[in-house]
Design an enzyme around this catalytic site. Structure first.
Site, PDB file in Angstrom:
ATOM      1  N   HIS A  51       6.839  41.052  13.662  1.00  0.00           N
ATOM      2  CA  HIS A  51       6.979  41.629  15.005  1.00  0.00           C
ATOM      3  C   HIS A  51       8.396  42.113  15.288  1.00  0.00           C
ATOM      4  CE1 HIS A  51       5.723  42.597  18.987  1.00  0.00           C
ATOM      5  NE2 HIS A  51       4.644  41.833  18.950  1.00  0.00           N
ATOM      6  N   ASP A  73       5.934  46.581  16.164  1.00  0.00           N
ATOM      7  CA  ASP A  73       5.247  46.016  17.325  1.00  0.00           C
ATOM      8  C   ASP A  73       3.756  46.325  17.250  1.00  0.00           C
ATOM      9  OD1 ASP A  73       4.854  48.644  18.274  1.00  0.00           O
ATOM     10  OD2 ASP A  73       6.684  48.588  19.464  1.00  0.00           O
TER      11      ASP A  73
END
Length: 483
Positions: free
Chosen positions: A456, A460
């Site tokens: 992440h 994203d």
């Protein structure tokens, strides 16, 4: 970091808290905080090596990925890379042809360059700490502080022959020579494999994608005999205690466990899953295989790798690494494919996947598999793999694994640092899905589930979804791979 070298190897003694000691302590407590780096063990059988040349000298600063020196083993010359930042305080062993036993200190590193002068006359057998640690503590140090991280082990676990169905049909089997060889090496009964080549001919791709009958219904742990389970997972004699058995781990198993644990701890994982219609890709594969020879047949796996490479070009920010202060995006798409299992698990890299044809990718994949199943006998009777190419330890920009051959529907893999993504494929199976035809509500379609694990910090959720959308488009419309 994108590199074609081996992973870093090192044996370190550091100031740290150890079970059994009242406070953190260095073995060489009269010196500033430092790390004593020993000759690494680069294979399960390596006992010594020679330093071909030093790339750094005393006083030089280094960062993660910098090469300390090149080490000559009986099989290859390997670059010894740094894992952290620091300064070379003292070189204990000069370059030359003399063999150095594994674990023997070869240099000292420090964090602060101002501490270098303290190591001018440093000797590795210097004064120990005042409080001599107990024998139990020394064993703890040997198992934690002094950990030789080696290459993936090349020794196959010895397992019993698989139970294959009995066939009494004496009809002649039509199969390519490579298919016969792969079936023999993989322990498959070739009569149980359905051919997809011209006239029902069995091709190499049919063998590599074959799911044996005994793997369809996977038994529980209770249904597997204890001796079979141990034989399939452990290669060394266990230590027997009261009500348990301790199986020693090979260096490669410890390295893999440490690397995966570190990646799982450092990388903020999240997971995306998608279902893919495989009908058109299977049709394309059949069409392509009509145009190539029997020994050049193309499998579904190669087409999926090509689709992954094309998706990386469509969404290049996934083809990246977290570098603390920057995100590094790579130009080439190099994919590590997981092959084998246990101590014989490897991740050879397939280079420049997005720019190459499927036939070329298939040749590289088959070459990697063949190099794993070609064995030689040592004098002690143990079967070990022949020398493997550097591609078996090089790091790419994406790792792909296929568990469909075991009947697994989906899998969420661990992202291997410094990569930002890992992709896993499940079983290809017929499913009932909604139909777009007005005359029927449902239809049967060939489907597969793909799961992607992502870092992440680099990718994203929205970008990850874009990548999977591009992957789905290439898989379900495979003619786009020709563009």
């Amino acid at each position: 970091m994108m590199t074609s070298r081996f992973f870093s190897f090192g044996i370190k003694r550091t100031c740290r808290k150890v079970v059994g000691l009242k406070k953190p302590r260095c073995w060489f407590a009269s010196y500033p905080a430092h790390e004593l780096v020993g000759m690494p063990s680069l294979s399960p059988t390596m006992e010594s090596g020679a330093i071909a040349n030093w790339n750094l000298k005393e006083g030089d600063s280094f960062g993660a990925g910098d090469v300390f020196c090149s080490i000559e083993t009986d099989k290859a010359t390997v670059d010894f890379e740094a894992q952290d930042d620091g300064v070379v305080a003292k070189i204990l062993k000069e370059a030359g042809t003399n063999e150095i036993d594994c674990g023997i200190p070869i240099m000292v590193t420090v964090e602060d360059g101002d501490d270098i002068s303290a190591f001018t006359n440093f000797q590795p057998d210097g004064p120990p700490a005042t409080d001599e640690p107990s024998q139990q503590t020394k064993l703890a140090l040997n198992s934690t502080d002094v950990t030789p991280l080696t290459l993936i082990a090349t020794q196959h676990p010895k397992t019993s022959d698989p139970v294959l169905p009995t066939f009494t049909d004496n009809k002649r089997i039509i199969a390519s020579p490579l298919a016969h060889k792969l079936a023999k090496e993989l322990g498959h009964n070739i009569r149980a494999i359905a051919g997809t080549g011209p006239g029902g001919r069995i091709i190499a791709a049919d063998v590599t994608e074959f799911v044996p009958m005994e793997t369809v219904g996977v038994p529980t742990i209770q249904e597997i005999p204890a001796d079979t389970l141990a034989q399939a997972t452990m290669t060394a004699e266990p230590t027997i205690g009261v009500g348990y058995k301790d199986y020693p781990l090979s260096d490669s198993a410890r390295q893999t466990a440490a690397r995966l644990a570190m990646s799982k701890r450092n990388v903020p994982h999240y997971y995306l899953t998608i279902d893919l219609k495989m009908d058109k890709m299977l049709e394309m594969r059949a069409s392509l295989n009509e145009a190539v020879g029997d020994d050049e047949q193309i499998g579904v796996y190669e087409l999926l790798l090509k689709a992954a490479g094309a998706s990386m070009k469509a969404v290049p920010t996934v083809n990246a690494s977290w570098m603390d202060s920057v995100v590094r995006v790579y130009d080439d798409v190099d994919i590590n494919v997981v092959v084998g299992n246990g101590d014989a698990m490897y991740t050879p890299v397939i280079r420049d996947v997005s720019s190459r044809g499927v036939k070329s990718l298939s040749a590289d994949l088959k070459a990697a598999m063949l190099s794993l199943i070609e064995e030689e006998e040592e004098e002690d009777g143990n079967s070990v793999l022949k020398d493997l190419s550097p591609s078996f330890s090089a790091l790419g920009t994406l790792t792909v694994m296929n568990l469909g051959m075991y009947g697994v529907k989906s899998c969420a893999p661990i992202v291997t640092e410094p990569q930002a993504a890992a992709l896993a494929f499940g079983v290809i199976e017929n499913r009932i899905v909604p139909s777009n035809n007005e005359d029927e509500v449902y239809k049967e379609s060939v489907m597969m589930t793909a799961t992607m694990s992502l870092d992440h910090r680099v990718v994203d959720g929205a970008v990850g979804a874009q990548w999977l959308a591009a992957f789905k488009s290439h898989v379900e419309n495979p003619t786009t791979l020709l563009l």
